[in-house]
Enzyme design. Sequence first.
Site, PDB file in Angstrom:
ATOM      1  N   HIS A 122       0.723  -1.114   0.094  1.00  0.00           N
ATOM      2  CA  HIS A 122       0.003   0.146   0.097  1.00  0.00           C
ATOM      3  C   HIS A 122       1.049   1.295  -0.025  1.00  0.00           C
ATOM      4  O   HIS A 122       0.325   2.266   0.294  1.00  0.00           O
ATOM      5  CB  HIS A 122      -1.091   0.096   1.224  1.00  0.00           C
ATOM      6  N   GLY A 211      -1.766  -9.644  12.434  1.00  0.00           N
ATOM      7  CA  GLY A 211      -2.562  -8.669  12.674  1.00  0.00           C
ATOM      8  C   GLY A 211      -3.349  -7.916  11.378  1.00  0.00           C
ATOM      9  O   GLY A 211      -3.358  -6.753  11.336  1.00  0.00           O
ATOM     10  N   SER A 213      -7.150  -8.370   9.184  1.00  0.00           N
ATOM     11  CA  SER A 213      -8.243  -9.366   9.035  1.00  0.00           C
ATOM     12  C   SER A 213      -8.322  -9.770   7.726  1.00  0.00           C
ATOM     13  O   SER A 213      -9.407 -10.711   7.591  1.00  0.00           O
ATOM     14  CB  SER A 213      -9.509  -8.152   9.402  1.00  0.00           C
ATOM     15  N   ASN A 237      -3.914 -13.228  15.271  1.00  0.00           N
ATOM     16  CA  ASN A 237      -4.813 -12.161  15.318  1.00  0.00           C
ATOM     17  C   ASN A 237      -5.636 -12.354  16.615  1.00  0.00           C
ATOM     18  O   ASN A 237      -5.952 -13.293  17.071  1.00  0.00           O
ATOM     19  CB  ASN A 237      -5.672 -11.989  14.105  1.00  0.00           C
TER      20      ASN A 237
END
Length: 271
Positions: A122, A211, A213, A237
Amino acid sequence: MEKIQQAARIIASSSDVLVFSGAGVSAESGIPTFRGEGGLWERYPANIYANLPGLAGVFLLSKDRIASFFSDALRPLVEAKPNPAHEALARLEEAGKISAIVTQNIDDLHLAAGSREVLEVHGSAYRVRCSRCGSREGRSRKDINDVLDKLDVPTVSRRQMISALNEFAGKCLCGGRYRPDVVFFGESLPMDTIEEAADRASRCDCLISVGTSVLVYPAATVPAIASSCGARVIDINPTETTLSSTADVFVKMEAGKAMPAIADEVLRMTN
Ligand SMILES: [Zn+2]
């Protein structure tokens, strides 16, 4: 704990371990998440603030909102330090037990912790990219702090804000303008980075998802590719993710607690 042991055994017995990390890892360093409860998008709606035309519109309506958004999003980022999860991952890479980290995070905390093979799918808050030729340039924490200090003045004019932002971004040698090298909503991921991530995912024999979803596509295809190519999957997670039920091991813990314990076990097993 049994799950820690199981995860460590899988990592220790694998030859090419790829890590896929997300916002949960950064959150433990005090960086606010964008999505979810208490996330930045609750105060700053993503459909407006997560894209460049939206930001430009807010700038015209309320320069103070832009200043507070930049401040709320970026101050915690530049002040953050790597946490035990980042450090454990760097230790495992140093020991030759993981080959690379594919991260959805735009902070540079994996690099700050000493990890070297980091694919930022990203982008990074610490880079700008030429909107004409695509060349990239780094920006330091101090550069970001300096521009925030200039924006964070109640009496600042729009003209002064534009000049501070232009000064921060700068101009490329080709004459094009630099823009943040982060992926905004509706933009495509950096092709070179996502291709390398997909290639590594198809070759790895173990994938650690930590970490995250695993909801934000297309980055989230990375664990799916690894899994469909036969890699064993470890999901770490504190809450269930889209991977938890099919993962070989689901370690239901925070990254900062699970990763150091797993790293200790892996290094004990392999030394
Ligand atoms: Zn250029």
